[in-house]
Design an enzyme around this catalytic site. Structure first.
Site, PDB file in Angstrom:
ATOM      1  N   TYR A  96       0.832  -1.195   0.000  1.00 48.90           N
ATOM      2  CA  TYR A  96       0.000   0.000   0.000  1.00 48.90           C
ATOM      3  C   TYR A  96       0.874   1.255   0.000  1.00 48.90           C
ATOM      4  O   TYR A  96       1.927   1.270   0.636  1.00 48.90           O
ATOM      5  CB  TYR A  96      -0.913   0.051   1.243  1.00 48.90           C
ATOM      6  N   TRP A  98       1.584   5.553  -1.677  1.00 49.61           N
ATOM      7  CA  TRP A  98       1.753   6.416  -2.831  1.00 49.61           C
ATOM      8  C   TRP A  98       3.090   6.096  -3.480  1.00 49.61           C
ATOM      9  O   TRP A  98       3.999   5.588  -2.835  1.00 49.61           O
ATOM     10  CB  TRP A  98       1.714   7.883  -2.414  1.00 49.61           C
TER      11      TRP A  98
HETATM   12  N1  LIG Z   1      -1.211   8.813  12.135  1.00 43.82           N
HETATM   13  C1  LIG Z   1      -1.617   8.874  10.874  1.00 43.82           C
HETATM   14  N2  LIG Z   1      -1.146   7.994   9.988  1.00 43.82           N
HETATM   15  C2  LIG Z   1      -1.551   8.044   8.701  1.00 43.82           C
HETATM   16  C3  LIG Z   1      -2.461   9.039   8.268  1.00 43.82           C
HETATM   17  C4  LIG Z   1      -2.955   9.952   9.234  1.00 43.82           C
HETATM   18  O1  LIG Z   1      -3.788  10.842   8.916  1.00 43.82           O
HETATM   19  N3  LIG Z   1      -2.496   9.858  10.522  1.00 43.82           N
HETATM   20  N4  LIG Z   1      -2.841   9.086   6.948  1.00 43.82           N
HETATM   21  C5  LIG Z   1      -2.791   7.844   6.213  1.00 43.82           C
HETATM   22  C6  LIG Z   1      -2.972   8.084   4.783  1.00 43.82           C
HETATM   23  S1  LIG Z   1      -4.400   8.904   4.342  1.00 43.82           S
HETATM   24  C7  LIG Z   1      -2.104   7.660   3.845  1.00 43.82           C
HETATM   25  S2  LIG Z   1      -2.524   7.791   2.195  1.00 43.82           S
HETATM   26  C8  LIG Z   1      -0.841   7.027   4.202  1.00 43.82           C
HETATM   27  C9  LIG Z   1       0.323   7.439   3.286  1.00 43.82           C
HETATM   28  O2  LIG Z   1       1.363   6.554   3.417  1.00 43.82           O
HETATM   29  P1  LIG Z   1       2.348   6.197   2.197  1.00 43.82           P
HETATM   30  O3  LIG Z   1       1.674   6.456   0.905  1.00 43.82           O
HETATM   31  O4  LIG Z   1       2.851   4.834   2.443  1.00 43.82           O
HETATM   32  O5  LIG Z   1       3.499   7.285   2.443  1.00 43.82           O
HETATM   33  P2  LIG Z   1       4.594   7.903   1.468  1.00 43.82           P
HETATM   34  O6  LIG Z   1       5.541   8.617   2.347  1.00 43.82           O
HETATM   35  O7  LIG Z   1       3.939   8.703   0.398  1.00 43.82           O
HETATM   36  O8  LIG Z   1       5.321   6.636   0.863  1.00 43.82           O
HETATM   37  C10 LIG Z   1       5.660   6.500  -0.488  1.00 43.82           C
HETATM   38  C11 LIG Z   1       6.984   5.763  -0.596  1.00 43.82           C
HETATM   39  O9  LIG Z   1       7.184   5.368  -1.950  1.00 43.82           O
HETATM   40  C12 LIG Z   1       8.521   5.714  -2.350  1.00 43.82           C
HETATM   41  N5  LIG Z   1       8.528   5.942  -3.815  1.00 43.82           N
HETATM   42  C13 LIG Z   1       8.259   7.091  -4.478  1.00 43.82           C
HETATM   43  N6  LIG Z   1       8.360   6.900  -5.812  1.00 43.82           N
HETATM   44  C14 LIG Z   1       8.684   5.585  -5.994  1.00 43.82           C
HETATM   45  C15 LIG Z   1       8.926   4.784  -7.159  1.00 43.82           C
HETATM   46  O10 LIG Z   1       8.801   5.217  -8.298  1.00 43.82           O
HETATM   47  N7  LIG Z   1       9.240   3.468  -6.937  1.00 43.82           N
HETATM   48  C16 LIG Z   1       9.338   2.942  -5.700  1.00 43.82           C
HETATM   49  N8  LIG Z   1       9.658   1.648  -5.602  1.00 43.82           N
HETATM   50  N9  LIG Z   1       9.137   3.688  -4.585  1.00 43.82           N
HETATM   51  C17 LIG Z   1       8.799   4.978  -4.732  1.00 43.82           C
HETATM   52  C18 LIG Z   1       8.856   6.938  -1.538  1.00 43.82           C
HETATM   53  O11 LIG Z   1      10.251   7.085  -1.432  1.00 43.82           O
HETATM   54  C19 LIG Z   1       8.156   6.637  -0.207  1.00 43.82           C
HETATM   55  O12 LIG Z   1       9.008   5.967   0.682  1.00 43.82           O
HETATM   56  O13 LIG Z   1      -0.518   7.338   5.555  1.00 43.82           O
HETATM   57  C20 LIG Z   1      -1.554   7.003   6.461  1.00 43.82           C
HETATM   58  N10 LIG Z   1      -1.059   7.134   7.816  1.00 43.82           N
HETATM   59  N1  LIG Z   2       0.303  18.765   1.982  1.00 47.42           N
HETATM   60  C1  LIG Z   2      -0.219  17.543   1.956  1.00 47.42           C
HETATM   61  N2  LIG Z   2      -1.467  17.351   1.479  1.00 47.42           N
HETATM   62  C2  LIG Z   2      -2.016  16.109   1.492  1.00 47.42           C
HETATM   63  C3  LIG Z   2      -1.290  14.985   1.933  1.00 47.42           C
HETATM   64  C4  LIG Z   2       0.031  15.206   2.422  1.00 47.42           C
HETATM   65  O1  LIG Z   2       0.714  14.275   2.859  1.00 47.42           O
HETATM   66  N3  LIG Z   2       0.523  16.482   2.416  1.00 47.42           N
HETATM   67  N4  LIG Z   2      -1.867  13.730   1.907  1.00 47.42           N
HETATM   68  C5  LIG Z   2      -3.032  13.528   1.051  1.00 47.42           C
HETATM   69  C6  LIG Z   2      -3.777  12.326   1.446  1.00 47.42           C
HETATM   70  S1  LIG Z   2      -3.108  10.825   1.079  1.00 47.42           S
HETATM   71  C7  LIG Z   2      -5.002  12.367   2.020  1.00 47.42           C
HETATM   72  S2  LIG Z   2      -5.839  10.918   2.350  1.00 47.42           S
HETATM   73  C8  LIG Z   2      -5.666  13.626   2.359  1.00 47.42           C
HETATM   74  C9  LIG Z   2      -6.272  13.560   3.765  1.00 47.42           C
HETATM   75  O2  LIG Z   2      -7.198  14.567   3.975  1.00 47.42           O
HETATM   76  P1  LIG Z   2      -7.859  14.691   5.426  1.00 47.42           P
HETATM   77  O3  LIG Z   2      -8.159  13.356   5.964  1.00 47.42           O
HETATM   78  O4  LIG Z   2      -8.966  15.653   5.337  1.00 47.42           O
HETATM   79  O5  LIG Z   2      -6.628  15.361   6.204  1.00 47.42           O
HETATM   80  P2  LIG Z   2      -6.121  15.495   7.695  1.00 47.42           P
HETATM   81  O6  LIG Z   2      -5.044  16.518   7.582  1.00 47.42           O
HETATM   82  O7  LIG Z   2      -5.773  14.185   8.276  1.00 47.42           O
HETATM   83  O8  LIG Z   2      -7.353  16.050   8.493  1.00 47.42           O
HETATM   84  C10 LIG Z   2      -7.974  17.288   8.226  1.00 47.42           C
HETATM   85  C11 LIG Z   2      -8.340  17.952   9.510  1.00 47.42           C
HETATM   86  O9  LIG Z   2      -9.337  17.214  10.208  1.00 47.42           O
HETATM   87  C12 LIG Z   2      -9.303  17.608  11.568  1.00 47.42           C
HETATM   88  N5  LIG Z   2      -9.816  16.527  12.405  1.00 47.42           N
HETATM   89  C13 LIG Z   2      -9.155  15.420  12.810  1.00 47.42           C
HETATM   90  N6  LIG Z   2      -9.959  14.648  13.583  1.00 47.42           N
HETATM   91  C14 LIG Z   2     -11.159  15.283  13.649  1.00 47.42           C
HETATM   92  C15 LIG Z   2     -12.416  14.979  14.271  1.00 47.42           C
HETATM   93  O10 LIG Z   2     -12.602  13.964  14.929  1.00 47.42           O
HETATM   94  N7  LIG Z   2     -13.426  15.872  14.089  1.00 47.42           N
HETATM   95  C16 LIG Z   2     -13.287  17.013  13.355  1.00 47.42           C
HETATM   96  N8  LIG Z   2     -14.349  17.789  13.214  1.00 47.42           N
HETATM   97  N9  LIG Z   2     -12.110  17.324  12.774  1.00 47.42           N
HETATM   98  C17 LIG Z   2     -11.066  16.473  12.898  1.00 47.42           C
HETATM   99  C18 LIG Z   2      -7.842  17.902  11.868  1.00 47.42           C
HETATM  100  O11 LIG Z   2      -7.749  19.087  12.639  1.00 47.42           O
HETATM  101  C19 LIG Z   2      -7.195  18.027  10.501  1.00 47.42           C
HETATM  102  O12 LIG Z   2      -6.443  19.198  10.318  1.00 47.42           O
HETATM  103  O13 LIG Z   2      -4.733  14.692   2.304  1.00 47.42           O
HETATM  104  C20 LIG Z   2      -3.984  14.712   1.078  1.00 47.42           C
HETATM  105  N10 LIG Z   2      -3.277  15.964   1.015  1.00 47.42           N
HETATM  106 MO   LIG Z   3      -4.356   9.148   2.012  1.00 45.62          MO
END
Ligand SMILES: Nc1nc2c(c(=O)[nH]1)N[C@H]1C(S)=C(S)[C@@H](COP(=O)(O)OP(=O)(O)OC[C@H]3O[C@@H](n4cnc5c(=O)[nH]c(N)nc54)[C@H](O)[C@@H]3O)O[C@H]1N2
Ligand SMILES: Nc1nc2c(c(=O)[nH]1)N[C@H]1C(S)=C(S)[C@@H](COP(=O)(O)OP(=O)(O)OC[C@H]3O[C@@H](n4cnc5c(=O)[nH]c(N)nc54)[C@H](O)[C@@H]3O)O[C@H]1N2
Ligand SMILES: [Mo]
Length: 738
Positions: A96, A98
């Site tokens: 899983y 990005w």
């Molecule tokens: N506590 C907490 N944890 C969370 C979240 C949260 O809100 N709170 N959010 C969750 C969410 S929404 C998401 S989507 C995940 C994101 O978690 P991930 O998508 O797993 O995080 P990334 O850091 O984007 O990891 C991408 C990895 O792919 C590698 N990569 C980039 N390009 C390439 C390529 O071309 N080839 C290969 N082989 N590797 C490559 C990068 O170096 C990097 O290490 O985290 C989740 N975890």
């Molecule tokens: N710059 C940047 N942008 C990103 C990403 C990144 O890594 N960097 N990741 C991307 C990815 S993979 C995803 S999935 C999206 C995620 O998008 P979201 O899930 O919307 O993002 P978060 O930043 O986890 O949360 C948004 C806000 O929700 C509020 N929040 C948290 N818990 C609660 C709750 O229980 N109740 C209420 N009312 N509010 C709450 C927090 O204050 C937080 O700032 O973002 C994407 N955009």
């Molecule tokens: Mo995500």
């Protein structure tokens, strides 16, 4: 999108693409991040694994550089050995996460194509982003893909909406990003237009900054939105402010839900007084908000973060239920939607074309687990887990292959993952950098970045097709994921099946011809490949056929049925009720989360930890770059705290603190923010997992990775999504002596 300038083989500058009206600064990480000394130079094998197949030092061992052929031979032998001795379900290739936005060099697609050819693997279902939403919404109203692509646009909101109630706000920092790539950043512009048109915005969030300059801020406790929404529903019901005819004609099951709201089925009336105790919002504010919502054309949005929490299905079901009660679903500017501050494409009205993806074939094992249950699977082979009305038995994983994604970023309770991760016999990883994922592997292949190969960027929710041209030679000995899996396929005698005798350029041309066919089916003509590569970009004409979300269903509920079992909005779902899950009953319900302020766990750990997306990077990517490092405090991620919560703990701004609970501890630097609800702290995700091996306290993490603190439980038996936002902690000044 960026243009990368290279001089004499070195990246000198990254400039925003001309088509972007409001470019993001995230691309700055590329300047020093790509050619960084953290790049993996050549294939490497972990020393003790090589010597004796030892597992317990995984994550803390040295690596030995080896030639490509030797590493590929070893990896192929391991895959073959495990498949023959234990069956292909013993290989976990969920991988899983990005990776690159390119259509062809998408790491997971390349991995899945390869592994499917050699008999398949165990895979992962749904995403960390929206697992709970993806599973519950099809039962209630629509598929997740429909929601994301068809829900109201900012233009429709500007034209029709009077009041926009944003649970979790609309944080612009997150809209810098979109999966599959984004060329035009227009969320800020969308909000601006809506505001100028007179839309009033209410931010319901523990964090004021989740909606800059909102007209109103209602600071609820994290994880308690459902109680607040139920009290709004209660007010609508007892003050007769709801649309009973819409509930009759377009919904099923309101009567059952009503008994619950009024407290007839459980003796608890979901009144504002009841909710105020839970969400810490004064009862009058709740009733006033409810009356306001009924009086205006109201749009209700919920951030994706709300469903990344214990019982995360409920706030989404409740959002739909509330919107149904208001009866404005399908009217211009009314109804509900999700994630307007989650990614930059949400709320855009660009033409949606489902571009062809690189073919992955079929997974012959058919085995898949809910994505966030990885540690459970590794720790408890043979156990079963409930999921969306069925049961899944965890396979016994002997080999993990990861290409794209960082489990040491995305998973919860990393100390638990560390134990789980040492169980398989072999871990193979493709990575450009020495990230934690690479360090926790046995065989590491250096992968190229998107700048070192050619690709096509084409996303179903972006108006541009872009050529991602190669601007650098592969760094050191790096190879693309395609080449790595081609090398492995060759060792199985499957090279032709894998590459179909095409090289990279031939594949791109082939994909382009498939794109042309797909576009033609929608009456859109694409240029020839040669012309596209010469120009480097192509914009798809806007869609003038777009029908406002659910307007057809509104006009003709029996003729234009929804894809739910009843064809209507399911306020009560017989299907979900029939699963008999106590953690996800037949209608939206307030269920106590495992931890919350004022509830379970708060005596021991009195602060709620939010772990939002970082503003200056994409997850953990380019955390090593200057663009991310400049915002650290003594090299550690910044934890924001309310100044008074800091003061009572004797913590000054800029100080290093220890953030801890029973699951783990990490260090962070403190930054003050008076725009936080009291007792809420926030530590963005993305610092690279760095456990302090020298310490007596094995779980102390040094960079400020919040996932050593978060809870690794499923949202519920329905979706089994991640529950990252359900997390209580304590914070204290850090004294390195003790
Ligand atoms: N506590 C907490 N944890 C969370 C979240 C949260 O809100 N709170 N959010 C969750 C969410 S929404 C998401 S989507 C995940 C994101 O978690 P991930 O998508 O797993 O995080 P990334 O850091 O984007 O990891 C991408 C990895 O792919 C590698 N990569 C980039 N390009 C390439 C390529 O071309 N080839 C290969 N082989 N590797 C490559 C990068 O170096 C990097 O290490 O985290 C989740 N975890
Ligand atoms: N710059 C940047 N942008 C990103 C990403 C990144 O890594 N960097 N990741 C991307 C990815 S993979 C995803 S999935 C999206 C995620 O998008 P979201 O899930 O919307 O993002 P978060 O930043 O986890 O949360 C948004 C806000 O929700 C509020 N929040 C948290 N818990 C609660 C709750 O229980 N109740 C209420 N009312 N509010 C709450 C927090 O204050 C937080 O700032 O973002 C994407 N955009
Ligand atoms: Mo995500």
């Amino acid at each position: 999108m960026y243009q990368v300038e290279v001089d004499d083989g070195v990246i000198t500058e990254v400039v925003p693409d001309v088509s972007d009206p409001n470019p993001s600064a995230l691309g700055r990480g590329l300047v020093d991040g790509v050619q960084h000394d953290k790049r993996i130079r050549q294939p490497a094998i972990r020393r003790r694994w090589l010597q004796s197949r030892e597992r317990s030092s995984r994550g803390g061992d040295e690596f030995i550089d080896v030639p490509w052929d030797e590493a590929l031979d070893l990896a192929a032998e391991e895959i073959e050995r495990v498949a023959i001795n234990h069956g292909n379900t013993s290989i976990f290739a969920g991988s899983y996460g990005w990776a690159s936005a390119g259509r062809f060099h998408h790491a997971q697609s390349q991995l899945h194509r390869f592994i499917n050819l050699v008999g398949g693997s165990t895979r992962a279902m749904n995403t960390y982003s929206t697992a709970a939403a993806q599973v519950i919404l099809p039962h209630v109203v629509a598929t997740w893909q429909q929601m994301e692509l068809e829900q109201p646009t900012w233009d429709e909101i500007a034209d029709g909406t009077g009041l926009f109630v944003a649970f979790g706000g609309v944080p612009l920092r997150n809209t810098q990003v979109a999966y599959g790539g984004i060329t035009e950043h227009r969320t800020g512009e969308g909000i601006h237009k809506a505001r100028s048109a007179g839309v009033r915005f209410v931010n319901v969030s523990p964090v004021q900054g989740d909606f800059e300059d909102a007209d109103d801020w209602i600071a609820c406790r994290p994880g308690t939105d459902v109680a607040l929404m139920l009290a709004i529903a209660y007010t609508l019901e007892v003050e007769d402010l709801l649309d009973r005819s819409f509930l009759d004609t377009h919904c099923v099951g309101y009567e059952v839900f009503r008994e619950y709201v009024l407290g007839r089925s459980d003796r608890v009336a979901k009144s504002p007084a009841w909710a105020a105790q839970i969400c810490n919002v004064p009862e009058e504010r709740i009733s006033i908000l409810a009356r306001d919502m009924a009086a205006k054309r109201t749009f209700i949005s919920a951030a994706w973060s709300l469903q990344r929490a214990h019982h995360g299905e409920q706030p989404y079901w409740m959002t739909v239920t509330l919107a149904a009660m208001l009866g404005q679903v399908g009217l211009p500017g009314g109804g509900f939607g999700f994630g307007y501050g989650a990614e930059g494409f949400i709320g855009s009205g660009w033409r949606r074309i489902h571009w062809p993806a690189h073919s992955k074939g079929r997974n012959p094992t058919g085995m898949a687990i809910p994505v966030a249950r990885i540690a459970d699977m590794l720790l408890h082979p043979g156990d079963t887990v409930a999921y969306d009305g069925r049961e899944i038995t965890y396979p016994d994983i002997r080999l993990i292959y990861w290409a794209g994604g960082n489990p040491w970023h995305h998973h919860q309770d990393l100390n638990r993952l560390a134990n789980a991760w040492r169980k398989p016999e072999t871990v193979i990883v493709n990575e450009p950098w020495w990230t934690p994922t690479a360090k926790w592997a046995d065989i590491v292949f250096p992968a190229t970045t998107q700048l070192e190969r050619r690709d096509i960027c084409a996303s179903s929710h972006d108006p541009w097709l872009m050529l991602m041209d190669k601007v650098l030679d592969p760094q050191h000995e790096a190879r693309s994921d395609f080449e790595i899996f081609r090398g492995l396929s060759e060792r199985f005698g499957l090279r032709e099946a894998f590459d179909e005798n095409r090289d990279e350029d031939q594949w791109l041309e082939h994909m382009w011809s498939r794109c042309k066919q797909t576009a033609a089916q929608q009456g859109v003509e694409l240029p020839e490949w040669g012309e596209f590569t010469a120009v480097g970009r192509h914009r798809i004409p806007d869609d003038d056929m777009r029908k406002p979300w659910m307007s057809e269903f509104r006009a003709d509920p029996d003729g234009k049925r929804l894809r739910t079992p009843s064809g209507k909005i399911e306020i009560y779902s017989e299907t979900i009720a029939s699963f008999d899950y106590s953690d996800c009953p037949g209608h939206a319900t307030w269920l106590e989360p495992a931890e919350r302020l004022g509830g379970q766990g708060s005596e021991r750990c009195p602060l709620h930890l939010l772990s939002p997306q970082p503003s200056n990077r994409l997850h953990s990517q380019f955390d090593h770059s200057e663009h991310s490092q400049k915002d650290k405090i003594d090299g550690k991620e910044a934890l924001t705290m309310h100044p008074q919560d800091a003061e009572v703990r004797g913590i000054a701004e800029g100080e290093i603190v220890r953030v801890f609970n029973d699951r783990g501890a990490c260090l962070a630097g403190v930054r003050f923010d008076a725009g936080l609800a009291r007792s809420v702290v926030s530590l963005p995700t993305g610092a690279w997992f760095k456990p302090d091996v020298s310490s007596n306290e094995p779980s102390l993490e040094l960079n400020g990775n919040p996932n050593v603190l978060t809870l690794d439980i499923g949202t519920s038996s329905l979706a089994q999504g991640p529950s990252a936002n359900t997390c209580l902690v304590e914070v204290e000044p850090y004294d390195p002596q003790t």
